[in-house]
Design an enzyme around this catalytic site. Structure first.
Site, PDB file in Angstrom:
ATOM      1  N   GLU A  80      -3.596   6.133   1.392  1.00 10.43           N
ATOM      2  CA  GLU A  80      -3.372   4.732   1.698  1.00 10.43           C
ATOM      3  C   GLU A  80      -4.477   4.315   2.666  1.00 10.43           C
ATOM      4  OE1 GLU A  80       0.551   3.982   3.204  1.00 10.43           O
ATOM      5  OE2 GLU A  80      -0.122   2.217   4.305  1.00 10.43           O
TER       6      GLU A  80
ATOM      7  N   LYS B 210       0.818  -1.235   0.000  1.00  9.19           N
ATOM      8  CA  LYS B 210       0.000   0.000   0.000  1.00  9.19           C
ATOM      9  C   LYS B 210       0.840   1.269   0.000  1.00  9.19           C
ATOM     10  CE  LYS B 210      -2.048  -0.918   3.935  1.00  9.19           C
ATOM     11  NZ  LYS B 210      -1.782  -2.318   4.164  1.00  9.19           N
ATOM     12  N   THR B 211       1.821   1.294   0.921  1.00  8.93           N
ATOM     13  CA  THR B 211       2.596   2.529   1.073  1.00  8.93           C
ATOM     14  C   THR B 211       3.349   2.840  -0.211  1.00  8.93           C
ATOM     15  OG1 THR B 211       2.787   2.156   3.425  1.00  8.93           O
ATOM     16  CG2 THR B 211       4.373   3.660   2.454  1.00  8.93           C
TER      17      THR B 211
END
Ligand code: EPU
Length: 784
Positions: A192, A147-148
Site C-alpha cells: 500500500e 488503498k488498504t
C-alpha cells in the site's frame, strides 16, 4: 558500492547528511533483504511502522523499536522478537546500524537527534519499504481512498492464485493473518503506497494500481496539482503496467495517455469493465468484461459500489498477471474486510454496529451509501474528525457528506500529530451540516460520552456506524459490548418490557440531576424481575432499583450496571380487601391514599404528601405529617438477592427512622397497608390538611424532598433556617427560600453542585451548632 555495516560505520564518521540518497537504493535493498543488521524503528506502534517491523523481523534482522504507547500490535511483535521500548531514548540510535522513522515523529525526537549528530543512517518508513520492494517485482496500490482494502484484496487474490506474494498493508488484515508478510517463495511484493507525505515517490514498482486522486492531506500539499505531481512521478517510475480507475477524472487524465496503461471501471471505455452491479446485504455481484469480451460474474462479500470498483482494479491486475478469472472470482468471493473497514462489531435482528475508517468526505459518502444499501430502518453515525488541517480545508465537503445519515453525533478533532488550529473543532463540521438543513446532528465534544449519546437514541432497526481514523471505534466497541448485555436483558423482560442504554437519570429523579444508567430496565412482571435479579447475579452486574426517584441524588457519572424500574404491568396493581390495601412496588403513595379514601379507610391520608412509589417509600420508611410508612404496614412481599419471593409480616421486620435495612439488598414487590374505617368527611379533612401543609411549607420547584434527617434536637429545616442559609447556592443548586431542608434545582444543576451545597450546610451546622446533619436522600452513582 556494497553497503555493509562497516561501510555504514565509516560513512557515519564522515557524513552528516540526513537521509540516504535514492540512487543508493539497490545497495539499500540488499542491506535490507540479503544481509542481517540491527535496525531501530522510531514510532513502531504506528500501523505502517508495525508492518515494517514485522517484515524486518521475518527478514532476519535484529529489530528494536520505540513508541510512547504500546499496543496489541507491539505486543504481538514482541512475541516475534521485537525489542520494544515504551520511550524514545537517544541511546537506541547508538545500538542500531540503521534507524527508520515514521512521518509522525517530530524532528526533535531524541533518537533522530542522536542519529543525526553521529551520522547514523536514517530512513523514512516508505524509503525502507520501497527498498525492500526493490528485491521483488513490486506492486504498489495508490490513491486517496480504498488503498488498504484494495492492497489486502490484491495480496489475498495473488495468494489464492498460487503466486506466494509478500505484502505490506496499513491495517490489520484478518484474512491475511498479519498486516505484513515476507514470503521467501514468491516473486511479487504488494504494498500500500502512502501519498500523505510525498513518499510515494520512493517507489519504483513493476505495477501500480491507481484508485483515485483528489484533494487530501492539505497539511502537506499546497493543492491538487502538487498531489498529482507525486502520482505522476510514481507512474513514470513504474516499469510495467499502470492499472487505473477510468471513472475517476483526475486519475484518468493522469494515466490515460501513458502507454502500458490498463483501465478499469464502469465506463464503456474501460479495458476491464464492470456492469450489472447488484448491491445486496454486505456484498454485491457484477459482470466483468475485458475489452468487450465477457469474462464472467463476480461476487463480493464486502459492501458498497466503491468496493466493486476496488475489486475491478484487482481483477485487472490479477488478470494481467495471468491468474485465471475463475480463480480470481473464487478468492474475491472469500475476501473479508480489513480491520476498521466496514467491520461489523455487532449484528442482531434489531441492531447492526459497523466501524469504518472513513475520514475524508468522499469516503464518508461511500460508506454511508454502502450502509444504506443494507436496508436497516435508520442510519446513526458517530464521527470523529481527523486532523485540524483536514477539518479546516474540507469543512464544506464534510457538511454534505452526512446527507444519508438520519442522526449524526460529531465529537472533537483527533489531532494526530498536529497542533490545534484556533476556531477549528468538531463544531465547525456540525455548523456546516446544520447549514445544509440536516436536523439530526449533535455535537458531543467529550469523546467518552459519544457511545452514551448514540446508545440512548437507539431503536430497533438501527444501523450504527463509527467513522474516523482516530480512536472513535473504541466508543463503538463499548456500545457493542453493552448492547450484547442489553439484548439479553431485553429477552428477559420480553416485548412488553423496556430496556434502554445510558438512560439519563436526570429524567427519572424529581431533583432532575444525575448521569446515565448503564442499563435501564423496566420489567412488567414479577417473574421477569426475578429472572433479572438472577441474571445480574450470574453476570456480576450491580442491580439498583428506582421508583419515582423522589428521594434520590444520583451523581453525575451515573449508575454502573442495571437500574431496574418496576413499572406498569404487575407493578401497578392495587387491591382493597376489608381494611387492607395491597399495593405493588410501582404504585404511587398518593394512589394508596386515594384508594383508601374510596374504601372509606382512614389513617393513610398522610401518604398523599409523599411523592414516591410504594417500593421507594418502603425502602426508606418514608414519612410525613408525623407518620411513618411502617406504622401502617401489616406485611410486605419481596424478592431476595437470588430472585426468590418471600412474605414477611410487620412483626418480623426491623425498621428505623427513615431506614429499612431489609430492602438494601432485596427488592420490594408489594406492601399491605392497614387503615381504619372512617367517615369520608374526616378523611377529606385530613387529606386537605396534608395538601395545605405541603402547599404552604414546601417549594413546588424541582427537589428531592427533605435532604436531611431531622436531628433529635431540632428539625433540619428549622436549623438551616436559623443558620441563615436559606437561598444560599452552589451553581444552580439552591437552598429553598420556602423550606430550609429542601435543595432546589434552579436550572441545569449538577449533582456535584448539590453535593457541595450539602457539604456546606453540614459544615456550618457542625461549626456553629455542633450538630451532625445526616442525609436522608439516598446518594448513589459515580462521580464524573
Ligand atoms: N421550619 C422552619 N424553617 C424552615 C422549615 C421548617 O422554621 O425553613 C420549622 C417548621 O415551622 C416546623 C419545623 O421546622 O416547626 C418542622 O418543619 P415541617 O413541619 O415542615 O416538617 P419537617 O420535619 O421539615 C417532615 C418530613 C417531610 C414531610 C413534612 C410534612 C422529615 C425529614 N421531613 O418535614 O418529608 O413532608 O414533615 O409532613 O421528616 C421528606 O421526607 O422528603 C419530606 C418532605
Amino acid at each position: 558500492m556494497k553497503l555493509t555495516s562497516e561501510a555504514i560505520a565509516a560513512r557515519a564518521d564522515s557524513s552528516r547528511k540526513k537521509y540516504w540518497r535514492r540512487d543508493e537504493l539497490p545497495d539499500l535493498s540488499r542491506f535490507l533483504t540479503a544481509e542481517k543488521h540491527r535496525i531501530h524503528l522510531v514510532g513502531v506502534a504506528g500501523s505502517g511502522m508495525s508492518g515494517l517491523a514485522g517484515l524486518l523481523i521475518e527478514l532476519g534482522h535484529a529489530v528494536s523499536g520505540s513508541d510512547k504507547v504500546s499496543t496489541t500490535e507491539t505486543e504481538r511483535l514482541q512475541r516475534l522478537g521485537l525489542h520494544f521500548h515504551e520511550q524514545h531514548l537517544a541511546e537506541h540510535a547508538d545500538a542500531a546500524d540503521l534507524v527508520v522513522f515514521s512521518s509522525a515523529i517530530k524532528n526533535d525526537n531524541p533518537i533522530l537527534l542522536s542519529a543525526r549528530t553521529f551520522g547514523k543512517p536514517l530512513l523514512r518508513r516508505a524509503e525502507a519499504v520501497a527498498a525492500i520492494m526493490q528485491a521483488r517485482r513490486g506492486i504498489v496500490i495508490a490513491g486517496m481512498h480504498g488503498k488498504t482494502t484494495t492492497s489486502a484484496m490484491t495480496a489475498h487474490v495473488l495468494r489464492e492464485g498460487g503466486v506466494h506474494p509478500s505484502h505490506y498493508v496499513g491495517a490489520e488484515i484478518p484474512i491475511l493473518g498479519t498486516n505484513a508478510h515476507w514470503n521467501p517463495r514468491g516473486e511479487y511484493f504488494v504494498a500500500e503506497g502512502d501519498e500523505s507525505d510525498g513518499t510515494l515517490r520512493c517507489f519504483h514498482p513493476e505495477y501500480a494500481v491507481i484508485l483515485n486522486i483528489e484533494e487530501e492531506h492539505l497539511d502537506f500539499y499546497s493543492d491538487l496539482a502538487a498531489i498529482e505531481k507525486v502520482f505522476a512521478q510514481l507512474i513514470d517510475q513504474t516499469s510495467g503496467s499502470v492499472l487505473y480507475n477510468i471513472d475517476d477524472p483526475n486519475t484518468a487524465r493522469l494515466c490515460g495517455k501513458r502507454k502500458c496503461a490498463v483501465s478499469y471501471g464502469f465506463s464503456e471505455q474501460a479495458d476491464y469493465r464492470g456492469t450489472d452491479v447488484e448491491l445486496r446485504n454486505f456484498g454485491s455481484s457484477f459482470l466483468v468484461c475485458r475489452r468487450g469480451k465477457k469474462l464472467g460474474q463476480a461476487t463480493l462479500n464486502v459492501p458498497g459500489e466503491h468496493n466493486v470498483h476496488n475489486a475491478l482494479g484487482v481483477i485487472a491486475l490479477a488478470s494481467e498477471l495471468s491468474i485465471p478469472f475463475n480463480k480470481i472470482t473464487a478468492s474475491l468471493g472469500k475476501f473479508e474486510h480489513a480491520r476498521r473497514r466496514f467491520e461489523i462489531k455487532y449484528a442482531s435482528d434489531r441492531f447492526l454496529l459497523v466501524d469504518d475508517y472513513a475520514h475524508h468526505p468522499t469516503e464518508i459518502r461511500a460508506t454511508l451509501c454502502a450502509a444504506e444499501s443494507i436496508g436497516r430502518r435508520r442510519l446513526i453515525t458517530m464521527f470523529q474528525p481527523h486532523r485540524f488541517s483536514r477539518t479546516k480545508a474540507l469543512c464544506r465537503e464534510f457538511g454534505s457528506a452526512f446527507d444519508h445519515a438520519d442522526r449524526v453525533v460529531i465529537t472533537d478533532v483527533y489531532p494526530a500529530s498536529e497542533p490545534p488550529i484556533p476556531g477549528i473543532t468538531g463544531r465547525t463540521i456540525v455548523d456546516e451540516i446544520v447549514r445544509r438543513g440536516h436536523r439530526g446532528v449533535t455535537y458531543q465534544p467529550r469523546l467518552r460520552s459519544v457511545h452514551r449519546d448514540v446508545g440512548n437514541m437507539l431503536e430497533a432497526g438501527d444501523l450504527v456506524l463509527s467513522l474516523g481514523a482516530g480512536n472513535i471505534h473504541e466508543q463503538l466497541e463499548i456500545l457493542a459490548a453493552d448492547l450484547v448485555i442489553a439484548e439479553k436483558l431485553k429477552a428477559i423482560v420480553s416485548e412488553e418490557g423496556e430496556v434502554r442504554l445510558y438512560e439519563p437519570l436526570s429524567n427519572h429523579t424529581t431533583l432532575r440531576v444525575g448521569g446515565p444508567a448503564q442499563f435501564w430496565v423496566e420489567p412488567r412482571t414479577e417473574q421477569a424481575f426475578a429472572e433479572l435479579i438472577r441474571f445480574c447475579l450470574d453476570e456480576h452486574l450491580p442491580l439498583f432499583a428506582i421508583g419515582r426517584g423522589s428521594n434520590l441524588l444520583v451523581r453525575d457519572g451515573g449508575i454502573r450496571g442495571v437500574v431496574v424500574h418496576p413499572h406498569g404491568g404487575d407493578f401497578e396493581k392495587i387491591e382493597v380487601e376489608g381494611c387492607e390495601i395491597t399495593a405493588s412496588a410501582g404504585v404511587k403513595f398518593r394512589q394508596v391514599a386515594y384508594a383508601a379514601r374510596a374504601a372509606n379507610l382512614g389513617g393513610l391520608e398522610w401518604m398523599e404528601g409523599v411523592p414516591g412509589t410504594v417500593g421507594g417509600g418502603l425502602r426508606m420508611n418514608a414519612g410525613a405529617m408525623g407518620a411513618q410508612t411502617f406504622e401502617n404496614v401489616t406485611r410486605i412481599r419481596y424478592l431476595d438477592a437470588e430472585g426468590h419471593s418471600h412474605v414477611k409480616s410487620r412483626g418480623e421486620l426491623e425498621v428505623f427512622y427513615r431506614r429499612f435495612p431489609l430492602l438494601e439488598k432485596n427488592f420490594a414487590i408489594s406492601a399491605t397497608f392497614r387503615g381504619q374505617p372512617a367517615e369520608r368527611a374526616e378523611i377529606d379533612r385530613r387529606l386537605r390538611e396534608s395538601q395545605e401543609k405541603r402547599r404552604t411549607t414546601q417549594p413546588v420547584a424541582k427537589s428531592a424532598g427533605c435532604i436531611f434527617k431531622n436531628p433529635v434536637t431540632i428539625p433540619a429545616g428549622k436549623l438551616v433556617d436559623e443558620l441563615g442559609l436559606k437561598n444560599s447556592r452552589v451553581g444552580n443548586a439552591r437552598v429553598s427560600r420556602v423550606h430550609g431542608n429542601f435543595i432546589v434545582n434552579d436550572g441545569q444543576a449538577t449533582a456535584a453542585e448539590v453535593l457541595e451545597l450539602i457539604d456546606d450546610l453540614k459544615r456550618v451546622a457542625r461549626r456553629k451548632r455542633g450538630i451532625e446533619l445526616e442525609t436522608e436522600v439516598e446518594i448513589v452513582g459515580e462521580p464524573e
